[in-house]
Scaffold this motif. Sequence first.
Motif, PDB file in Angstrom:
ATOM      1  N   UNK A 149     -85.257 -16.093   1.545  1.00 32.69           N
ATOM      2  CA  UNK A 149     -83.993 -15.502   1.100  1.00 32.69           C
ATOM      3  C   UNK A 149     -83.211 -14.915   2.267  1.00 32.69           C
ATOM      4  N   UNK A 150     -83.889 -14.143   3.093  1.00 36.86           N
ATOM      5  CA  UNK A 150     -83.231 -13.555   4.252  1.00 36.86           C
ATOM      6  C   UNK A 150     -82.736 -14.649   5.199  1.00 36.86           C
ATOM      7  N   UNK A 151     -83.589 -15.635   5.461  1.00 34.86           N
ATOM      8  CA  UNK A 151     -83.227 -16.733   6.359  1.00 34.86           C
ATOM      9  C   UNK A 151     -82.019 -17.492   5.839  1.00 34.86           C
ATOM     10  N   UNK A 152     -82.019 -17.724   4.522  1.00 30.68           N
ATOM     11  CA  UNK A 152     -80.909 -18.468   3.920  1.00 30.68           C
ATOM     12  C   UNK A 152     -79.612 -17.676   4.058  1.00 30.68           C
ATOM     13  N   UNK A 153     -79.685 -16.381   3.794  1.00 29.30           N
ATOM     14  CA  UNK A 153     -78.492 -15.541   3.903  1.00 29.30           C
ATOM     15  C   UNK A 153     -77.980 -15.558   5.339  1.00 29.30           C
ATOM     16  N   UNK A 154     -78.913 -15.481   6.270  1.00 30.76           N
ATOM     17  CA  UNK A 154     -78.525 -15.472   7.677  1.00 30.76           C
ATOM     18  C   UNK A 154     -77.831 -16.782   8.046  1.00 30.76           C
ATOM     19  N   UNK A 155     -78.398 -17.882   7.556  1.00 29.16           N
ATOM     20  CA  UNK A 155     -77.822 -19.195   7.893  1.00 29.16           C
ATOM     21  C   UNK A 155     -76.407 -19.333   7.350  1.00 29.16           C
ATOM     22  N   UNK A 156     -76.228 -18.920   6.095  1.00 34.50           N
ATOM     23  CA  UNK A 156     -74.900 -19.017   5.482  1.00 34.50           C
ATOM     24  C   UNK A 156     -73.895 -18.151   6.253  1.00 34.50           C
ATOM     25  N   UNK A 201     -74.058 -17.101   9.288  1.00 40.28           N
ATOM     26  CA  UNK A 201     -73.833 -17.646  10.620  1.00 40.28           C
ATOM     27  C   UNK A 201     -72.850 -18.817  10.563  1.00 40.28           C
ATOM     28  N   UNK A 202     -73.044 -19.670   9.545  1.00 41.38           N
ATOM     29  CA  UNK A 202     -72.205 -20.860   9.404  1.00 41.38           C
ATOM     30  C   UNK A 202     -70.749 -20.475   9.145  1.00 41.38           C
ATOM     31  N   UNK A 203     -70.533 -19.463   8.228  1.00 41.41           N
ATOM     32  CA  UNK A 203     -69.175 -19.116   7.822  1.00 41.41           C
ATOM     33  C   UNK A 203     -68.574 -17.997   8.665  1.00 41.41           C
ATOM     34  N   UNK A 204     -69.339 -17.526   9.635  1.00 35.38           N
ATOM     35  CA  UNK A 204     -68.829 -16.408  10.424  1.00 35.38           C
ATOM     36  C   UNK A 204     -68.724 -15.132   9.614  1.00 35.38           C
ATOM     37  N   UNK A 205     -69.559 -15.005   8.590  1.00 40.28           N
ATOM     38  CA  UNK A 205     -69.527 -13.814   7.718  1.00 40.28           C
ATOM     39  C   UNK A 205     -70.903 -13.156   7.670  1.00 40.28           C
ATOM     40  N   UNK A 206     -71.512 -12.994   8.828  1.00 45.15           N
ATOM     41  CA  UNK A 206     -72.881 -12.488   8.920  1.00 45.15           C
ATOM     42  C   UNK A 206     -73.023 -11.092   8.282  1.00 45.15           C
ATOM     43  N   UNK A 207     -72.070 -10.202   8.569  1.00 42.61           N
ATOM     44  CA  UNK A 207     -72.188  -8.827   8.062  1.00 42.61           C
ATOM     45  C   UNK A 207     -72.205  -8.815   6.536  1.00 42.61           C
ATOM     46  N   UNK A 208     -71.292  -9.555   5.921  1.00 39.42           N
ATOM     47  CA  UNK A 208     -71.212  -9.580   4.463  1.00 39.42           C
ATOM     48  C   UNK A 208     -72.513 -10.137   3.872  1.00 39.42           C
ATOM     49  N   UNK A 209     -72.976 -11.237   4.455  1.00 46.27           N
ATOM     50  CA  UNK A 209     -74.169 -11.878   3.898  1.00 46.27           C
ATOM     51  C   UNK A 209     -75.409 -10.973   4.058  1.00 46.27           C
ATOM     52  N   UNK A 210     -75.506 -10.300   5.205  1.00 44.07           N
ATOM     53  CA  UNK A 210     -76.674  -9.431   5.405  1.00 44.07           C
ATOM     54  C   UNK A 210     -76.601  -8.208   4.492  1.00 44.07           C
ATOM     55  N   UNK A 211     -75.381  -7.698   4.279  1.00 45.08           N
ATOM     56  CA  UNK A 211     -75.243  -6.577   3.326  1.00 45.08           C
ATOM     57  C   UNK A 211     -75.651  -7.029   1.928  1.00 45.08           C
ATOM     58  N   UNK A 212     -75.193  -8.230   1.574  1.00 40.89           N
ATOM     59  CA  UNK A 212     -75.534  -8.768   0.251  1.00 40.89           C
ATOM     60  C   UNK A 212     -77.055  -8.924   0.116  1.00 40.89           C
TER      61      UNK A 212
END
Lengths: 225, 242
Positions: free
Chosen positions: A180-187, A189-200
């Motif tokens: 789950x964490x890895x997937x969030x990180x990948x998404x 990273x891909x969309x340039x929205x790392x902070x939002x995804x990690x917060x989520x």
Amino acid sequence: MNDFDWSSIPGALPFLWDGMKTTLEITVIAVVVGIVWGTLLAIMRMSSFKPLSWFAAGYVNLFRSIPLVMVLLWFFLIVPALLESLFNTPRSSDTRLSSAMVAFALFEAAYYSEIIRAGIQSVSKGQISAALALGMSYAQAMRLVVLPQAFRNMVPLLLTQGIILFQDTSLVYVSSLADFFGAAYKVGDRDGRLVELLLFAGAVYFAICFSASLLVKRFQKRVVT
Amino acid sequence: MISIRNVSKHYGSFQVLADCRAEVEKGEVIVVCGPSGSGKSTLIKCVNGLEPFQDGEIVVNGISVGDPKTDLSKLRAQVGMVFQNFELFPHMSITDNLAIAQIKVLGRSREEAVGRGLKLLERVGLSAQAEKFPGQLSGGQQQRVAIARALSMDPICMLFDEPTSALDPEMVKEVLDVMVGLAEEGMTMMVVTHEMGFARRVANRVIFMDQGRIVEDAAKEAFFGTPRSERAQQFLSKILQH
């Protein structure tokens, strides 16, 4: 704050869900194998046969003295090579998930065995005497009399350890396995929205772990009363 | 039935049992008494091998307890034991407490084991409690269940380790009544207890222990009449004063 852009999350949900499934898979396998192997280790540790008890003590101390990340890395590097030489699996096959499961199971067993040992010792010695006096073997006394009582006392601790394990599974990022964490990180990273995804991702971990510990607390109350 | 021959036991340099000798014939009731720490509980636990001993020999029904070749589980299945703290299995119903060893050790069917258990439960006057759990019973009731559990294995003799010491005074009688009943039926019994009333009523002989030694082994009448040893006299006068 207005700069947050959460729009990449909805589209990524199926991928994130796959990641969550991987996380849960590792957690469940590690908990189940860890408890079974941990129980055996605990019994070995209390054995009067010295080599067995030394082995178990050594195992537990070894795994408890090494950072989990290193254990994971070793298994990512060693297990694939081992499988390759043992079963001739092609080099290309992905063993990251299975080596993560093995690593977590072996690592967690060390912690579970200490919890279980304390649980077994919490059952009065008179219970073993009574079981033996009825003609039961030591194994029967353990299986039928001591362990059921020990596990009932231990359930809250075992579940709490399971929650910690659930969080620790995020360490599989060292092998870039998409939990789950890895997937969030990948998404992110891909969309340039790392902070939002990690917060989520953090919010999801928090929601799951916090509600799980509430359940454990409630269960604990029921066991005590 | 039970033959204790020159048994000694020590923890390190501490002597727990010193050259103990005693014979228990079939159908006899032997009461073992003595001050605390005198080794009486240890001695009785040696009889079914729950406590190991270093020297001497204990033979139960022709089988040597200390012999490493002896199948201790098999021997223990024939020797009933009742503990000071009852030691019922708290995670099982009374019925299961009575049935489990019959099923797992004697290989009886569940039906047969439960039937036998319920019959013995009736005998100790607790039929109504069959479905309850040990924690729901009073101490006296738990100890009666523990006696029934031991009897369910159809033992050739019974060992009691201070069966009434952990009980409230008003519950002592109900347990002793069950034990008197057993004694009168001819059960071979070895009883560690301070209940001298019980000893007077059903014991054939009384063994008095002090500091790991059997100081006195006498017929009941002789023991309560004129104990030979000074220690036993002191003990008796203390215990009978109130």
